[in-house]
Write an enzyme that holds these catalytic residues in place. Sequence first.
Site, short mmCIF file in Angstrom:
data_model
loop_
_atom_site.label_atom_id
_atom_site.label_comp_id
_atom_site.label_asym_id
_atom_site.label_seq_id
_atom_site.Cartn_x
_atom_site.Cartn_y
_atom_site.Cartn_z
N GLU A 98 47.23 15.03 123.49
CA GLU A 98 46.96 16.34 122.89
C GLU A 98 45.46 16.51 122.70
O GLU A 98 44.74 15.56 122.41
CB GLU A 98 47.65 16.47 121.53
CG GLU A 98 49.15 16.65 121.58
CD GLU A 98 49.57 18.10 121.86
OE1 GLU A 98 48.67 18.95 122.06
OE2 GLU A 98 50.78 18.36 121.87
N HIS A 138 51.09 20.18 130.73
CA HIS A 138 52.45 20.37 130.22
C HIS A 138 53.17 21.48 130.97
O HIS A 138 54.39 21.44 131.16
CB HIS A 138 52.39 20.67 128.72
CG HIS A 138 53.72 20.60 128.04
ND1 HIS A 138 53.87 20.83 126.69
CD2 HIS A 138 54.96 20.34 128.50
CE1 HIS A 138 55.14 20.72 126.36
NE2 HIS A 138 55.83 20.43 127.44
#
Length: 220
Positions: A98, A138
């Site tokens: 992240e 993603h």
Amino acid sequence: MNKVNVKWTPSPNFTAGRKGKKIIAIVDHVTAGYMPGCLNWLCNPKAQVSAHYLVTKDGRIFQLVKDENTAWHAGMVKRPCWPLYDGTNPNYYTIGIEHEGFPNEDLTEAQYQASLSLHRLLVQRYEIPIDEEHIIGHYRIDSVGKANCPGPKFPWYRLFNDLRKKDEENVVRIKILFEGKELDGFIKDGKAYVEVRKLCEALGLKVYWNDKKKQVEVRK
């Protein structure tokens, strides 16, 4: 390669082990939030989400889930456009990173350099190929709900270019003296290297390439 400083900040949101799967890819994300909120959310049991790592705008790296365990970062699959998706939960065979921020923001330079170092570490540790199928966003797994993750400003070109550069950071060029003969070599990670052919010739040996077996053979 420089040492990567990682702060262990465990999240309860993970599954122990990886169902026997091997790590084959890195999935990059953007948090859509800032510190400390994004870190707190990834560590909140109510969130039911996590990632293995979080890279902040000021260049810090937090590890939330151990590599050998399964983080909950890319389990929802909707219209995937990733050839390596095998029909099972991608969390079992990927590592999630992240990045603090929003999809419409650039990474800060400190954040980029930290992420680059982390990618280099993981690529080396798990022998992950440096290409667009093994280091992905993603959105390649969920093109519906995560179409902007990590977003249009994620520096893919720069990242791949830098990852493919030869790592010369801790290479020291040296001369190796062998029975009066001077050979070119280098030291990397505390080990001395020299070209096989030159060393063998200095020893009076012959070096051959066996194309059938794809191996180097040394003979008297």
